[in-house]
Write a protein that holds these residues in place. Sequence first.
Motif, PDB file in Angstrom:
ATOM      1  N   GLN A   1       0.744  -0.878  -0.191  1.00 56.96           N
ATOM      2  CA  GLN A   1       0.220   0.326   0.364  1.00 56.96           C
ATOM      3  C   GLN A   1       0.838   1.144  -0.220  1.00 56.96           C
ATOM      4  O   GLN A   1       0.241   2.097  -0.915  1.00 56.96           O
ATOM      5  N   VAL A   2       1.889   1.124   0.838  1.00 55.47           N
ATOM      6  CA  VAL A   2       2.918   2.792   0.547  1.00 55.47           C
ATOM      7  C   VAL A   2       3.738   2.311  -0.780  1.00 55.47           C
ATOM      8  O   VAL A   2       4.059   3.801  -1.169  1.00 55.47           O
ATOM      9  N   VAL A   3       4.003   1.507  -1.088  1.00 56.59           N
ATOM     10  CA  VAL A   3       4.563   1.876  -2.469  1.00 56.59           C
ATOM     11  C   VAL A   3       3.663   2.323  -3.695  1.00 56.59           C
ATOM     12  O   VAL A   3       3.615   2.734  -4.267  1.00 56.59           O
ATOM     13  N   ASP A   4       2.400   1.793  -3.818  1.00 53.11           N
ATOM     14  CA  ASP A   4       1.497   1.810  -4.502  1.00 53.11           C
ATOM     15  C   ASP A   4       1.330   3.583  -4.249  1.00 53.11           C
ATOM     16  O   ASP A   4       0.852   4.589  -5.164  1.00 53.11           O
ATOM     17  N   VAL A   5       1.422   4.256  -2.690  1.00 52.46           N
ATOM     18  CA  VAL A   5       1.234   5.947  -2.902  1.00 52.46           C
ATOM     19  C   VAL A   5       2.388   6.706  -3.083  1.00 52.46           C
ATOM     20  O   VAL A   5       2.076   7.419  -4.370  1.00 52.46           O
ATOM     21  N   ILE A   6       3.562   5.733  -3.111  1.00 57.96           N
ATOM     22  CA  ILE A   6       4.404   6.753  -3.661  1.00 57.96           C
ATOM     23  C   ILE A   6       4.991   6.773  -4.912  1.00 57.96           C
ATOM     24  O   ILE A   6       4.894   7.712  -5.492  1.00 57.96           O
ATOM     25  N   HIS A   7       4.428   5.458  -5.797  1.00 63.22           N
ATOM     26  CA  HIS A   7       4.113   5.757  -7.220  1.00 63.22           C
ATOM     27  C   HIS A   7       3.294   6.260  -7.923  1.00 63.22           C
ATOM     28  O   HIS A   7       3.554   7.326  -8.432  1.00 63.22           O
ATOM     29  N   ALA A   8       2.353   6.404  -6.965  1.00 63.35           N
ATOM     30  CA  ALA A   8       1.277   7.498  -7.764  1.00 63.35           C
ATOM     31  C   ALA A   8       2.069   8.976  -7.028  1.00 63.35           C
ATOM     32  O   ALA A   8       1.665   9.633  -8.073  1.00 63.35           O
ATOM     33  N   VAL A   9       2.238   8.816  -5.631  1.00 65.75           N
ATOM     34  CA  VAL A   9       2.560  10.821  -5.770  1.00 65.75           C
ATOM     35  C   VAL A   9       3.604  11.211  -7.319  1.00 65.75           C
ATOM     36  O   VAL A   9       3.887  12.501  -7.248  1.00 65.75           O
ATOM     37  N   GLU A  10       4.131  10.136  -7.109  1.00 67.17           N
ATOM     38  CA  GLU A  10       5.665  10.620  -8.225  1.00 67.17           C
ATOM     39  C   GLU A  10       5.431  10.487  -9.613  1.00 67.17           C
ATOM     40  O   GLU A  10       5.710  11.842  -9.851  1.00 67.17           O
ATOM     41  N   ILE A  11       4.310   9.980  -9.967  1.00 63.47           N
ATOM     42  CA  ILE A  11       3.841  10.193 -11.248  1.00 63.47           C
ATOM     43  C   ILE A  11       2.702  11.515 -11.322  1.00 63.47           C
ATOM     44  O   ILE A  11       2.423  12.389 -12.426  1.00 63.47           O
ATOM     45  N   ILE A  12       1.835  12.248 -10.273  1.00 66.63           N
ATOM     46  CA  ILE A  12       1.029  12.760 -10.248  1.00 66.63           C
ATOM     47  C   ILE A  12       1.842  14.674  -9.930  1.00 66.63           C
ATOM     48  O   ILE A  12       1.250  15.604 -10.362  1.00 66.63           O
ATOM     49  N   THR A  13       2.961  14.094  -8.994  1.00 65.76           N
ATOM     50  CA  THR A  13       3.861  15.054  -8.763  1.00 65.76           C
ATOM     51  C   THR A  13       4.588  15.981  -9.658  1.00 65.76           C
ATOM     52  O   THR A  13       5.008  17.118 -10.232  1.00 65.76           O
ATOM     53  N   ALA A  14       5.353  14.335 -10.052  1.00 67.97           N
ATOM     54  CA  ALA A  14       5.814  15.621 -12.089  1.00 67.97           C
ATOM     55  C   ALA A  14       5.032  15.961 -13.229  1.00 67.97           C
ATOM     56  O   ALA A  14       5.105  16.807 -13.506  1.00 67.97           O
ATOM     57  N   VAL A  15       3.708  15.145 -13.016  1.00 69.82           N
ATOM     58  CA  VAL A  15       1.994  15.822 -14.670  1.00 69.82           C
ATOM     59  C   VAL A  15       2.098  17.240 -13.729  1.00 69.82           C
ATOM     60  O   VAL A  15       1.834  17.510 -14.675  1.00 69.82           O
ATOM     61  N   MET A  16       2.109  16.908 -12.280  1.00 72.00           N
ATOM     62  CA  MET A  16       1.594  18.805 -12.126  1.00 72.00           C
ATOM     63  C   MET A  16       3.183  19.549 -12.319  1.00 72.00           C
ATOM     64  O   MET A  16       2.689  20.580 -12.601  1.00 72.00           O
TER      65      MET A  16
END
Length: 316
Positions: free
Chosen positions: A199-214
């Motif tokens: 669950q932590v890893v899924d959140v990290i991946h999502a944060v990475e992608i969303i941060t880069a996109v933003m």
Amino acid sequence: MESPNRTIAQEFIFSAFPYSWIKSVVCFVPLLFIYAFIVVGNLIILTVVHLNIHLHTPMYVFISALSFLEIWYTTATIPKMLSSLLSERRSISFNGCLLQMYFFHSTGISEVCLLTAMAFDRYLAICSPLHYPTIMTPKLCAQLTLSCCVCGFTTPLPEIVWISTLPFCGSNHLEHIFCDFLPVLRLACTDTRAIVMIQVVDVIHAVEIITAVMLIFMSYIGIMAVILRIRSAGGRRKAFSTCVSHLIVFLLFFGSVALMYLRFSATYSLFWDTAIALAFAVLSPFFNPIIYSLRNKEIKDALKKHIGQAKTFFFW
């Protein structure tokens, strides 16, 4: 405690490839062409940028770094796909699977970071042209490139180490065309959904992608605001042409990656999982050399110059 009649999986078998020999060959030929094109196309970009001093600018340093990463990003998966298509036993060792996951994700995350750095570079070049040479120095450019690679090659390491400790004692048939986190975790002899780590890893991946996109999105808001203030149509076109290639690559890469890794609880069929995986693992890298060479006048001019020199040398 493990049951005595369970055996630990020493290899995984890819079950998403076609079983028909004819279908396998039909898939093998275009995939081989695409892989050869990716490697040769990116090597050409690396060579042209290296040989032309006037291309030794931050923008082309980033493009060269992206081309270098693209070669290894595709080499992590496509050669194994090609051998699997022509092999009766489409298997990969457990350690080989871990290595494939690591290099595929580490180079992919490095590209995500690099595309973000390229957006920052274009923002500075268009929004602060007078300060650009003093801000985006060769030293800062090298530091950003190195930081992208360090981030990319360290982020997936904990997850790979964690997966290596999981028990795999049931079916070893991997419903995918290469080793990836979710398909491999489905084969683990434990309920990975209940493990906090995943669950932590899924959140990290999502944060990475969303941060880069933003960050990229905000950079382009600033870029568009400046471009729209340019009075002449020719000036607006010239300013936008310097970042349109990056924008296209960003949309291709992040679009397919978001479909695969921002699904949250959504599940796809094997067909759509495979199609989306091919989009970001094969098709996106295939179009990148085309975008950066055919749409870039300076690279095209430098390439024509070297082709002309080669013709003169061989036919003199």
